[in-house]
Design a protein around this motif. Structure first.
Motif, PDB file in Angstrom:
ATOM      1  N   TRP A   1       0.829  -1.205   0.000  1.00 16.03           N
ATOM      2  CA  TRP A   1       0.000   0.000   0.000  1.00 16.03           C
ATOM      3  C   TRP A   1       0.866   1.257   0.000  1.00 16.03           C
ATOM      4  O   TRP A   1       0.579   2.211  -0.737  1.00 16.03           O
ATOM      5  CB  TRP A   1      -0.940  -0.008   1.207  1.00 16.03           C
ATOM      6  CG  TRP A   1      -2.253  -0.639   0.872  1.00 16.03           C
ATOM      7  CD1 TRP A   1      -2.616  -1.918   1.122  1.00 16.03           C
ATOM      8  CD2 TRP A   1      -3.347  -0.028   0.192  1.00 16.03           C
ATOM      9  NE1 TRP A   1      -3.871  -2.156   0.642  1.00 16.03           N
ATOM     10  CE2 TRP A   1      -4.355  -1.011   0.064  1.00 16.03           C
ATOM     11  CE3 TRP A   1      -3.587   1.244  -0.328  1.00 16.03           C
ATOM     12  CZ2 TRP A   1      -5.574  -0.757  -0.557  1.00 16.03           C
ATOM     13  CZ3 TRP A   1      -4.820   1.494  -0.948  1.00 16.03           C
ATOM     14  CH2 TRP A   1      -5.793   0.500  -1.057  1.00 16.03           C
TER      15      TRP A   1
ATOM     16  N   PHE B   1      -2.812   0.012  -8.323  1.00 13.41           N
ATOM     17  CA  PHE B   1      -3.364   1.302  -8.751  1.00 13.41           C
ATOM     18  C   PHE B   1      -3.517   1.389 -10.264  1.00 13.41           C
ATOM     19  O   PHE B   1      -4.348   2.149 -10.766  1.00 13.41           O
ATOM     20  CB  PHE B   1      -2.483   2.452  -8.233  1.00 13.41           C
ATOM     21  CG  PHE B   1      -2.770   2.807  -6.790  1.00 13.41           C
ATOM     22  CD1 PHE B   1      -3.482   1.940  -5.964  1.00 13.41           C
ATOM     23  CD2 PHE B   1      -2.346   4.018  -6.253  1.00 13.41           C
ATOM     24  CE1 PHE B   1      -3.741   2.257  -4.632  1.00 13.41           C
ATOM     25  CE2 PHE B   1      -2.612   4.356  -4.925  1.00 13.41           C
ATOM     26  CZ  PHE B   1      -3.311   3.469  -4.109  1.00 13.41           C
TER      27      PHE B   1
ATOM     28  N   ARG C   1      -7.476  -9.941  -3.630  1.00 10.73           N
ATOM     29  CA  ARG C   1      -7.232 -10.917  -2.552  1.00 10.73           C
ATOM     30  C   ARG C   1      -8.042 -12.187  -2.796  1.00 10.73           C
ATOM     31  O   ARG C   1      -7.543 -13.291  -2.623  1.00 10.73           O
ATOM     32  CB  ARG C   1      -7.621 -10.349  -1.179  1.00 10.73           C
ATOM     33  CG  ARG C   1      -6.994  -9.023  -0.800  1.00 10.73           C
ATOM     34  CD  ARG C   1      -5.502  -9.020  -0.839  1.00 10.73           C
ATOM     35  NE  ARG C   1      -5.017  -7.661  -0.598  1.00 10.73           N
ATOM     36  CZ  ARG C   1      -3.853  -7.203  -1.006  1.00 10.73           C
ATOM     37  NH1 ARG C   1      -3.031  -7.972  -1.693  1.00 10.73           N
ATOM     38  NH2 ARG C   1      -3.489  -5.967  -0.735  1.00 10.73           N
TER      39      ARG C   1
ATOM     40  N   ALA D   1     -11.254  -1.561   3.363  1.00  8.98           N
ATOM     41  CA  ALA D   1     -11.990  -2.711   2.799  1.00  8.98           C
ATOM     42  C   ALA D   1     -11.028  -3.862   2.521  1.00  8.98           C
ATOM     43  O   ALA D   1     -11.347  -5.033   2.764  1.00  8.98           O
ATOM     44  CB  ALA D   1     -12.688  -2.292   1.517  1.00  8.98           C
ATOM     45  N   ASP D   2      -9.826  -3.510   2.025  1.00  5.19           N
ATOM     46  CA  ASP D   2      -8.828  -4.540   1.719  1.00  5.19           C
ATOM     47  C   ASP D   2      -8.412  -5.281   2.993  1.00  5.19           C
ATOM     48  O   ASP D   2      -8.371  -6.517   3.027  1.00  5.19           O
ATOM     49  CB  ASP D   2      -7.618  -3.875   1.061  1.00  5.19           C
ATOM     50  CG  ASP D   2      -6.590  -4.893   0.596  1.00  5.19           C
ATOM     51  OD1 ASP D   2      -6.972  -6.052   0.379  1.00  5.19           O
ATOM     52  OD2 ASP D   2      -5.416  -4.511   0.443  1.00  5.19           O
TER      53      ASP D   2
ATOM     54  N   ARG E   1      -7.875   7.267  -2.242  1.00  3.64           N
ATOM     55  CA  ARG E   1      -7.449   5.896  -2.570  1.00  3.64           C
ATOM     56  C   ARG E   1      -7.046   5.112  -1.319  1.00  3.64           C
ATOM     57  O   ARG E   1      -7.242   3.904  -1.267  1.00  3.64           O
ATOM     58  CB  ARG E   1      -6.287   5.937  -3.568  1.00  3.64           C
ATOM     59  CG  ARG E   1      -6.778   6.396  -4.930  1.00  3.64           C
ATOM     60  CD  ARG E   1      -5.959   5.914  -6.063  1.00  3.64           C
ATOM     61  NE  ARG E   1      -6.709   6.040  -7.298  1.00  3.64           N
ATOM     62  CZ  ARG E   1      -6.213   5.791  -8.492  1.00  3.64           C
ATOM     63  NH1 ARG E   1      -4.967   5.400  -8.615  1.00  3.64           N
ATOM     64  NH2 ARG E   1      -6.960   5.916  -9.563  1.00  3.64           N
TER      65      ARG E   1
ATOM     66  N   GLY F   1      -9.617   2.868   0.570  1.00  3.13           N
ATOM     67  CA  GLY F   1      -9.854   1.486   0.111  1.00  3.13           C
ATOM     68  C   GLY F   1      -9.071   0.460   0.907  1.00  3.13           C
ATOM     69  O   GLY F   1      -9.420  -0.730   0.917  1.00  3.13           O
TER      70      GLY F   1
ATOM     71  N   THR G   1     -11.036  -7.652   4.183  1.00  2.00           N
ATOM     72  CA  THR G   1     -11.040  -8.896   3.394  1.00  2.00           C
ATOM     73  C   THR G   1      -9.949  -9.843   3.880  1.00  2.00           C
ATOM     74  O   THR G   1     -10.173 -11.047   4.042  1.00  2.00           O
ATOM     75  CB  THR G   1     -10.804  -8.594   1.896  1.00  2.00           C
ATOM     76  OG1 THR G   1     -11.759  -7.629   1.488  1.00  2.00           O
ATOM     77  CG2 THR G   1     -10.949  -9.827   1.036  1.00  2.00           C
TER      78      THR G   1
ATOM     79  N   PRO H   1     -13.083   1.865  -7.462  1.00  2.00           N
ATOM     80  CA  PRO H   1     -12.303   2.377  -6.324  1.00  2.00           C
ATOM     81  C   PRO H   1     -11.361   1.310  -5.754  1.00  2.00           C
ATOM     82  O   PRO H   1     -11.555   0.117  -5.999  1.00  2.00           O
ATOM     83  CB  PRO H   1     -13.360   2.766  -5.293  1.00  2.00           C
ATOM     84  CG  PRO H   1     -14.567   2.005  -5.670  1.00  2.00           C
ATOM     85  CD  PRO H   1     -14.515   1.752  -7.146  1.00  2.00           C
ATOM     86  N   THR H   2     -10.373   1.763  -5.023  1.00  2.00           N
ATOM     87  CA  THR H   2      -9.407   0.821  -4.433  1.00  2.00           C
ATOM     88  C   THR H   2     -10.091  -0.186  -3.500  1.00  2.00           C
ATOM     89  O   THR H   2      -9.668  -1.325  -3.399  1.00  2.00           O
ATOM     90  CB  THR H   2      -8.329   1.574  -3.631  1.00  2.00           C
ATOM     91  OG1 THR H   2      -8.984   2.504  -2.772  1.00  2.00           O
ATOM     92  CG2 THR H   2      -7.359   2.294  -4.517  1.00  2.00           C
ATOM     93  N   GLY H   3     -11.160   0.278  -2.835  1.00  2.00           N
ATOM     94  CA  GLY H   3     -11.893  -0.585  -1.910  1.00  2.00           C
ATOM     95  C   GLY H   3     -12.630  -1.708  -2.619  1.00  2.00           C
ATOM     96  O   GLY H   3     -13.133  -2.628  -1.973  1.00  2.00           O
ATOM     97  N   THR H   4     -12.719  -1.630  -3.950  1.00  2.00           N
ATOM     98  CA  THR H   4     -13.324  -2.716  -4.725  1.00  2.00           C
ATOM     99  C   THR H   4     -12.237  -3.583  -5.345  1.00  2.00           C
ATOM    100  O   THR H   4     -12.317  -4.809  -5.325  1.00  2.00           O
ATOM    101  CB  THR H   4     -14.217  -2.126  -5.847  1.00  2.00           C
ATOM    102  OG1 THR H   4     -15.217  -1.325  -5.241  1.00  2.00           O
ATOM    103  CG2 THR H   4     -14.859  -3.216  -6.683  1.00  2.00           C
TER     104      THR H   4
ATOM    105  N   TYR I   1      -8.860  -3.992  -4.593  1.00  2.00           N
ATOM    106  CA  TYR I   1      -7.961  -4.779  -3.728  1.00  2.00           C
ATOM    107  C   TYR I   1      -8.638  -6.020  -3.124  1.00  2.00           C
ATOM    108  O   TYR I   1      -8.069  -7.117  -3.181  1.00  2.00           O
ATOM    109  CB  TYR I   1      -7.326  -3.900  -2.657  1.00  2.00           C
ATOM    110  CG  TYR I   1      -6.082  -3.212  -3.180  1.00  2.00           C
ATOM    111  CD1 TYR I   1      -4.855  -3.868  -3.185  1.00  2.00           C
ATOM    112  CD2 TYR I   1      -6.142  -1.942  -3.712  1.00  2.00           C
ATOM    113  CE1 TYR I   1      -3.721  -3.262  -3.693  1.00  2.00           C
ATOM    114  CE2 TYR I   1      -5.018  -1.331  -4.230  1.00  2.00           C
ATOM    115  CZ  TYR I   1      -3.803  -1.987  -4.220  1.00  2.00           C
ATOM    116  OH  TYR I   1      -2.683  -1.397  -4.727  1.00  2.00           O
ATOM    117  N   PRO I   2      -9.869  -5.881  -2.563  1.00  2.00           N
ATOM    118  CA  PRO I   2     -10.518  -7.110  -2.084  1.00  2.00           C
ATOM    119  C   PRO I   2     -10.704  -8.145  -3.200  1.00  2.00           C
ATOM    120  O   PRO I   2     -10.569  -9.342  -2.963  1.00  2.00           O
ATOM    121  CB  PRO I   2     -11.866  -6.617  -1.546  1.00  2.00           C
ATOM    122  CG  PRO I   2     -11.588  -5.219  -1.134  1.00  2.00           C
ATOM    123  CD  PRO I   2     -10.631  -4.688  -2.156  1.00  2.00           C
TER     124      PRO I   2
END
Lengths: 185, 98
Positions: free
Chosen positions: A30, B20, B38, A54-55, A48, A51, A58, B29-32, B34-35
């Protein structure tokens, strides 16, 4: 607070959700991305970095399955070590139970499940004589019976067998043994 | 596989290999993103590795983590994209509704 510092703070806070054994790598990934982002578009860095929450969630969820399994195992082991007498009782019960079930299954398999070592075992029968008036059942057949039955052609093949005890003699002490006389077909 | 996950996998298959960059190309978005990365890696559709230090040093930036599609991922992507292609073809044939 400058955007870069704020973005890094958000990532640092989110990293506490990430399992410890993956945290350093996660933070490194990150931070590397955010460093580059700050140089190119500093205004978007904070948005950014959000996010990362959320990562991290997960990652936490994924690790939870493993953690739960590992935690249960350690809990069971600790309890077992704390009460050795109880553990011995449980393990012995399990061992005896498994052993008994295995023995019964081996018997059932040998006697009932596994077929006899020759073709069409269901067609092989013992034939006896019965004299209901004399209240006599399962009488051995005589050679005369054998000849009569053989002539009747009700059976594909017939053989006589007679079991009993015999005396085995030779150079050593005589010995009484169980045996059978049978006719070669 | 969800549409979002399919698009993330498609972006990687198309040569966009780090977080990125995938965010930029997909617009998610990054929150979508990156998960999704994973989950895809956990499922064995992606593998990741740090780029060589010398490359990052040459470009004067920190090392990036690169994502690569696995054979299982390529197969899953083909399965996921197929109905979308059919849908696209049908859409091209459809007359505009007035």
């Amino acid at each position: 607070m400058r955007p870069q510092a704020l973005a890094r703070t958000i990532v640092r806070l989110a990293s506490h959700l990430v399992p410890a054994w993956r945290r350093d790598e996660w933070r490194r990934e990150w931070n590397a991305e955010l460093d580059q982002q700050t140089r190119e578009r500093p205004d978007a860095a904070v948005a950014r970095s959000v996010g990362s929450i959320a990562d991290a969630t997960t990652m936490r969820t994924q690790a939870m399955y493993l953690d739960l399994w590992w935690g249960d195992l350690r809990f069971a082991w600790r309890n077992a070590a704390k009460r050795p007498a109880f553990t011995f009782l449980v393990v012995s019960t399990l061992a005896l139970g498994i052993g008994a079930v295995s023995a019964v299954f081996a018997l059932v398999d040998g006697v009932l499940l596994r077929p006899l070592p020759y073709p069409d075992p269901s067609r092989v029968v013992f034939v006896w004589q019965t004299l209901p008036k004399a209240n006599a059942f399962e009488l051995d057949a005589t050679p005369f019976d054998y000849t009569a039955w053989h002539r009747a052609r009700s059976f594909e093949a017939l053989a006589l067998i007679s079991t009993g005890s015999v005396t085995l003699t030779g150079s050593a002490e005589p010995e009484r043994v169980r045996g059978a006389r049978c006719q070669a077909v | 596989m969800t549409l979002t996950t399919t698009l993330v996998l498609q972006a990687i298959a198309g040569g966009h290999k780090y977080g990125f960059d995938i965010v930029d190309v997909t617009g998610f978005p990054t929150g979508t993103v990156y998960p999704a990365l994973r989950r895809l890696e956990y499922a064995g559709f992606l593998r990741s590795a740090w780029e060589r230090e010398a490359t990052a040093f040459k470009d004067a930036r920190p090392q990036r983590r690169y994502y690569e599609i696995t054979p299982a991922g390529a197969k899953a992507l083909a399965t996921a994209v197929d109905p979308l292609r059919t849908l696209g073809a049908l859409n091209a044939l459809a007359k505009p509704i007035r």
